[in-house]
Design a protein around this motif. Sequence first.
Motif, PDB file in Angstrom:
ATOM      1  N   ARG A  45     -14.277 -11.357 -57.356  1.00  0.00           N
ATOM      2  CA  ARG A  45     -15.313 -12.196 -57.978  1.00  0.00           C
ATOM      3  C   ARG A  45     -14.659 -13.286 -58.822  1.00  0.00           C
ATOM      4  O   ARG A  45     -15.029 -14.460 -58.731  1.00  0.00           O
ATOM      5  CB  ARG A  45     -16.231 -11.327 -58.851  1.00  0.00           C
ATOM      6  N   ASP A  46     -13.676 -12.906 -59.631  1.00  0.00           N
ATOM      7  CA  ASP A  46     -13.041 -13.877 -60.518  1.00  0.00           C
ATOM      8  C   ASP A  46     -12.270 -14.940 -59.737  1.00  0.00           C
ATOM      9  O   ASP A  46     -12.285 -16.119 -60.111  1.00  0.00           O
ATOM     10  CB  ASP A  46     -12.139 -13.173 -61.523  1.00  0.00           C
ATOM     11  N   GLU A  47     -11.623 -14.549 -58.641  1.00  0.00           N
ATOM     12  CA  GLU A  47     -10.940 -15.530 -57.788  1.00  0.00           C
ATOM     13  C   GLU A  47     -11.950 -16.482 -57.159  1.00  0.00           C
ATOM     14  O   GLU A  47     -11.695 -17.687 -57.045  1.00  0.00           O
ATOM     15  CB  GLU A  47     -10.134 -14.824 -56.695  1.00  0.00           C
ATOM     16  N   GLU A  48     -13.111 -15.948 -56.777  1.00  0.00           N
ATOM     17  CA  GLU A  48     -14.146 -16.788 -56.184  1.00  0.00           C
ATOM     18  C   GLU A  48     -14.710 -17.762 -57.210  1.00  0.00           C
ATOM     19  O   GLU A  48     -14.950 -18.931 -56.907  1.00  0.00           O
ATOM     20  CB  GLU A  48     -15.261 -15.935 -55.583  1.00  0.00           C
ATOM     21  N   VAL A  49     -14.910 -17.302 -58.436  1.00  0.00           N
ATOM     22  CA  VAL A  49     -15.379 -18.204 -59.498  1.00  0.00           C
ATOM     23  C   VAL A  49     -14.397 -19.356 -59.651  1.00  0.00           C
ATOM     24  O   VAL A  49     -14.791 -20.529 -59.688  1.00  0.00           O
ATOM     25  CB  VAL A  49     -15.573 -17.451 -60.836  1.00  0.00           C
ATOM     26  N   GLU A  50     -13.111 -19.056 -59.709  1.00  0.00           N
ATOM     27  CA  GLU A  50     -12.094 -20.106 -59.852  1.00  0.00           C
ATOM     28  C   GLU A  50     -12.104 -21.062 -58.664  1.00  0.00           C
ATOM     29  O   GLU A  50     -11.962 -22.276 -58.830  1.00  0.00           O
ATOM     30  CB  GLU A  50     -10.704 -19.493 -60.048  1.00  0.00           C
ATOM     31  N   ARG A  51     -12.276 -20.537 -57.450  1.00  0.00           N
ATOM     32  CA  ARG A  51     -12.329 -21.386 -56.252  1.00  0.00           C
ATOM     33  C   ARG A  51     -13.518 -22.330 -56.313  1.00  0.00           C
ATOM     34  O   ARG A  51     -13.394 -23.530 -56.029  1.00  0.00           O
ATOM     35  CB  ARG A  51     -12.406 -20.505 -54.990  1.00  0.00           C
ATOM     36  N   TRP A  97     -21.644 -10.534 -63.434  1.00  0.00           N
ATOM     37  CA  TRP A  97     -21.609 -11.691 -62.554  1.00  0.00           C
ATOM     38  C   TRP A  97     -21.401 -12.938 -63.381  1.00  0.00           C
ATOM     39  O   TRP A  97     -21.511 -12.924 -64.601  1.00  0.00           O
ATOM     40  CB  TRP A  97     -22.907 -11.788 -61.754  1.00  0.00           C
ATOM     41  N   ALA A  98     -21.133 -14.036 -62.694  1.00  0.00           N
ATOM     42  CA  ALA A  98     -21.019 -15.342 -63.340  1.00  0.00           C
ATOM     43  C   ALA A  98     -22.069 -16.266 -62.744  1.00  0.00           C
ATOM     44  O   ALA A  98     -22.227 -16.312 -61.520  1.00  0.00           O
ATOM     45  CB  ALA A  98     -19.629 -15.921 -63.147  1.00  0.00           C
ATOM     46  N   THR A  99     -22.792 -16.966 -63.602  1.00  0.00           N
ATOM     47  CA  THR A  99     -23.764 -17.961 -63.142  1.00  0.00           C
ATOM     48  C   THR A  99     -23.110 -19.333 -63.239  1.00  0.00           C
ATOM     49  O   THR A  99     -22.599 -19.717 -64.290  1.00  0.00           O
ATOM     50  CB  THR A  99     -25.043 -17.918 -63.994  1.00  0.00           C
ATOM     51  N   LEU A 100     -23.116 -20.034 -62.125  1.00  0.00           N
ATOM     52  CA  LEU A 100     -22.532 -21.365 -62.048  1.00  0.00           C
ATOM     53  C   LEU A 100     -23.613 -22.368 -61.697  1.00  0.00           C
ATOM     54  O   LEU A 100     -24.705 -21.994 -61.273  1.00  0.00           O
ATOM     55  CB  LEU A 100     -21.439 -21.411 -60.966  1.00  0.00           C
ATOM     56  N   HIS A 101     -23.291 -23.640 -61.852  1.00  0.00           N
ATOM     57  CA  HIS A 101     -24.115 -24.733 -61.334  1.00  0.00           C
ATOM     58  C   HIS A 101     -23.331 -25.393 -60.213  1.00  0.00           C
ATOM     59  O   HIS A 101     -22.126 -25.626 -60.353  1.00  0.00           O
ATOM     60  CB  HIS A 101     -24.396 -25.779 -62.415  1.00  0.00           C
ATOM     61  N   ASP A 102     -24.011 -25.697 -59.095  1.00  0.00           N
ATOM     62  CA  ASP A 102     -23.337 -26.447 -58.040  1.00  0.00           C
ATOM     63  C   ASP A 102     -23.208 -27.904 -58.486  1.00  0.00           C
ATOM     64  O   ASP A 102     -23.517 -28.239 -59.634  1.00  0.00           O
ATOM     65  CB  ASP A 102     -24.043 -26.283 -56.688  1.00  0.00           C
ATOM     66  N   LEU A 145     -26.293 -20.761 -59.132  1.00  0.00           N
ATOM     67  CA  LEU A 145     -25.847 -19.756 -58.186  1.00  0.00           C
ATOM     68  C   LEU A 145     -25.110 -18.691 -58.965  1.00  0.00           C
ATOM     69  O   LEU A 145     -24.547 -18.970 -60.020  1.00  0.00           O
ATOM     70  CB  LEU A 145     -24.941 -20.340 -57.096  1.00  0.00           C
ATOM     71  N   CYS A 146     -25.147 -17.481 -58.470  1.00  0.00           N
ATOM     72  CA  CYS A 146     -24.437 -16.382 -59.130  1.00  0.00           C
ATOM     73  C   CYS A 146     -23.345 -15.860 -58.221  1.00  0.00           C
ATOM     74  O   CYS A 146     -23.543 -15.734 -57.008  1.00  0.00           O
ATOM     75  CB  CYS A 146     -25.405 -15.256 -59.475  1.00  0.00           C
ATOM     76  N   VAL A 147     -22.202 -15.549 -58.814  1.00  0.00           N
ATOM     77  CA  VAL A 147     -21.091 -14.955 -58.083  1.00  0.00           C
ATOM     78  C   VAL A 147     -21.008 -13.500 -58.510  1.00  0.00           C
ATOM     79  O   VAL A 147     -20.784 -13.202 -59.684  1.00  0.00           O
ATOM     80  CB  VAL A 147     -19.754 -15.684 -58.355  1.00  0.00           C
ATOM     81  N   GLU A 148     -21.222 -12.614 -57.548  1.00  0.00           N
ATOM     82  CA  GLU A 148     -21.186 -11.178 -57.794  1.00  0.00           C
ATOM     83  C   GLU A 148     -19.816 -10.612 -57.443  1.00  0.00           C
ATOM     84  O   GLU A 148     -18.970 -11.306 -56.881  1.00  0.00           O
ATOM     85  CB  GLU A 148     -22.249 -10.489 -56.936  1.00  0.00           C
ATOM     86  N   ARG A 149     -19.626  -9.312 -57.720  1.00  0.00           N
ATOM     87  CA  ARG A 149     -18.386  -8.637 -57.346  1.00  0.00           C
ATOM     88  C   ARG A 149     -18.320  -8.461 -55.825  1.00  0.00           C
ATOM     89  O   ARG A 149     -19.348  -8.334 -55.160  1.00  0.00           O
ATOM     90  CB  ARG A 149     -18.317  -7.249 -57.994  1.00  0.00           C
ATOM     91  N   SER A 150     -17.109  -8.432 -55.308  1.00  0.00           N
ATOM     92  CA  SER A 150     -16.926  -8.184 -53.881  1.00  0.00           C
ATOM     93  C   SER A 150     -17.264  -6.733 -53.560  1.00  0.00           C
ATOM     94  O   SER A 150     -17.351  -5.883 -54.462  1.00  0.00           O
ATOM     95  CB  SER A 150     -15.475  -8.467 -53.482  1.00  0.00           C
TER      96      SER A 150
END
Length: 130
Positions: free
Chosen positions: A76-82, A102-107, A113-118
Amino acid sequence: MASLVRHVTIDCSDPYTLARFWAEVLDGTLGEDDNPGDPEALVESAGAALLFIRVPEGKTVKNRVHLDVQPQDRTRDEEVERLLALGATLFEDHRTPDGKGWATLHDIEGNELCVERSAAERAATEAATA
Protein backbone atom coordinates in the motif's frame (compact mmCIF):
# COMPACT_ATOMS: atom_id res chain seq x y z
CA MET A 1 -31.68 -10.41 -15.90
CA ALA A 2 -30.05 -7.60 -13.94
CA SER A 3 -28.11 -4.72 -15.45
CA LEU A 4 -24.31 -4.73 -15.59
CA VAL A 5 -22.03 -1.79 -14.90
CA ARG A 6 -20.36 -1.11 -18.25
CA HIS A 7 -18.01 1.56 -16.92
CA VAL A 8 -17.79 4.20 -14.24
CA THR A 9 -18.16 7.71 -15.67
CA ILE A 10 -16.20 10.60 -14.20
CA ASP A 11 -16.92 14.24 -15.04
CA CYS A 12 -13.78 16.31 -15.54
CA SER A 13 -12.28 19.31 -17.32
CA ASP A 14 -9.62 17.45 -19.37
CA PRO A 15 -10.73 13.89 -20.23
CA TYR A 16 -7.59 12.86 -22.10
CA THR A 17 -5.12 14.00 -19.44
CA LEU A 18 -7.15 12.53 -16.58
CA ALA A 19 -7.60 9.27 -18.51
CA ARG A 20 -3.84 9.03 -19.06
CA PHE A 21 -3.31 9.44 -15.30
CA TRP A 22 -5.82 6.69 -14.50
CA ALA A 23 -4.44 4.41 -17.21
CA GLU A 24 -1.13 4.58 -15.33
CA VAL A 25 -2.81 4.01 -11.96
CA LEU A 26 -4.69 0.93 -13.20
CA ASP A 27 -2.12 -0.34 -15.74
CA GLY A 28 -4.92 0.12 -18.24
CA THR A 29 -5.16 1.18 -21.84
CA LEU A 30 -6.49 4.40 -23.28
CA GLY A 31 -8.90 4.04 -26.19
CA GLU A 32 -7.09 4.01 -29.56
CA ASP A 33 -9.30 6.81 -30.87
CA ASP A 34 -8.90 9.03 -27.79
CA ASN A 35 -6.83 12.16 -28.35
CA PRO A 36 -5.99 15.41 -26.54
CA GLY A 37 -8.93 17.80 -26.72
CA ASP A 38 -11.56 15.07 -27.18
CA PRO A 39 -14.76 15.50 -25.12
CA GLU A 40 -14.40 11.99 -23.68
CA ALA A 41 -11.77 9.31 -23.12
CA LEU A 42 -12.05 5.67 -22.07
CA VAL A 43 -9.64 3.65 -19.92
CA GLU A 44 -10.03 -0.11 -19.84
CA SER A 45 -8.22 -2.24 -17.28
CA ALA A 46 -8.49 -5.67 -15.73
CA GLY A 47 -10.47 -4.28 -12.78
CA ALA A 48 -12.65 -1.57 -14.29
CA ALA A 49 -13.50 0.58 -17.27
CA LEU A 50 -13.53 4.32 -16.63
CA LEU A 51 -15.11 6.86 -18.97
CA PHE A 52 -14.03 10.48 -18.58
CA ILE A 53 -16.43 13.15 -19.87
CA ARG A 54 -15.71 16.88 -20.21
CA VAL A 55 -18.11 19.11 -18.28
CA PRO A 56 -18.01 22.91 -18.02
CA GLU A 57 -18.21 23.16 -14.24
CA GLY A 58 -15.33 22.40 -11.90
CA LYS A 59 -15.35 20.12 -8.88
CA THR A 60 -16.61 22.03 -5.84
CA VAL A 61 -17.33 19.45 -3.09
CA LYS A 62 -16.31 15.98 -1.97
CA ASN A 63 -17.19 13.21 -4.41
CA ARG A 64 -20.20 11.11 -3.40
CA VAL A 65 -18.56 8.10 -5.11
CA HIS A 66 -14.86 7.36 -5.26
CA LEU A 67 -12.59 4.48 -6.24
CA ASP A 68 -10.72 2.29 -3.76
CA VAL A 69 -7.61 0.76 -5.30
CA GLN A 70 -5.70 -2.26 -4.00
CA PRO A 71 -2.15 -2.77 -5.25
CA GLN A 72 -1.43 -6.17 -6.75
CA ASP A 73 2.36 -6.34 -6.84
CA ARG A 74 3.49 -3.80 -4.26
CA THR A 75 2.59 -2.64 -0.78
CA ARG A 76 0.00 0.00 0.00
CA ASP A 77 2.74 2.45 0.97
CA GLU A 78 4.71 1.77 -2.24
CA GLU A 79 1.52 2.34 -4.23
CA VAL A 80 0.86 5.63 -2.44
CA GLU A 81 4.38 6.78 -3.36
CA ARG A 82 3.89 5.68 -6.99
CA LEU A 83 0.62 7.60 -7.29
CA LEU A 84 2.14 10.69 -5.70
CA ALA A 85 4.90 10.53 -8.32
CA LEU A 86 2.19 10.40 -11.04
CA GLY A 87 0.73 13.68 -9.73
CA ALA A 88 -1.76 12.61 -7.06
CA THR A 89 -1.74 14.43 -3.72
CA LEU A 90 -2.20 13.03 -0.22
CA PHE A 91 -5.49 14.28 1.25
CA GLU A 92 -6.04 12.25 4.43
CA ASP A 93 -3.80 9.58 5.92
CA HIS A 94 -5.72 6.82 7.71
CA ARG A 95 -2.77 4.41 7.94
CA THR A 96 -2.20 3.07 11.44
CA PRO A 97 1.02 1.97 13.20
CA ASP A 98 -0.12 -1.68 13.07
CA GLY A 99 -0.13 -1.56 9.25
CA LYS A 100 -3.90 -1.34 8.80
CA GLY A 101 -5.85 1.56 7.33
CA TRP A 102 -5.75 3.39 4.04
CA ALA A 103 -4.62 6.63 2.43
CA THR A 104 -7.02 9.03 0.73
CA LEU A 105 -5.51 10.84 -2.23
CA HIS A 106 -6.73 13.32 -4.81
CA ASP A 107 -6.12 12.57 -8.48
CA ILE A 108 -4.81 15.32 -10.77
CA GLU A 109 -8.27 16.98 -10.93
CA GLY A 110 -9.02 16.68 -7.22
CA ASN A 111 -11.19 13.54 -7.27
CA GLU A 112 -10.83 11.35 -4.18
CA LEU A 113 -9.41 7.83 -4.27
CA CYS A 114 -8.34 5.51 -1.49
CA VAL A 115 -5.34 3.20 -1.51
CA GLU A 116 -5.94 0.08 0.56
CA ARG A 117 -3.55 -2.65 1.70
CA SER A 118 -2.56 -5.32 -0.80
CA ALA A 119 -3.95 -8.85 -0.47
CA ALA A 120 -0.52 -10.01 0.76
CA GLU A 121 -0.50 -7.33 3.47
CA ARG A 122 -4.01 -8.32 4.57
CA ALA A 123 -3.04 -12.01 4.70
CA ALA A 124 0.09 -11.24 6.75
CA THR A 125 -1.94 -9.25 9.27
CA GLU A 126 -4.53 -12.02 9.56
CA ALA A 127 -1.81 -14.66 10.01
CA ALA A 128 -0.14 -12.59 12.73
CA THR A 129 -3.37 -12.26 14.68
CA ALA A 130 -4.45 -15.90 14.28
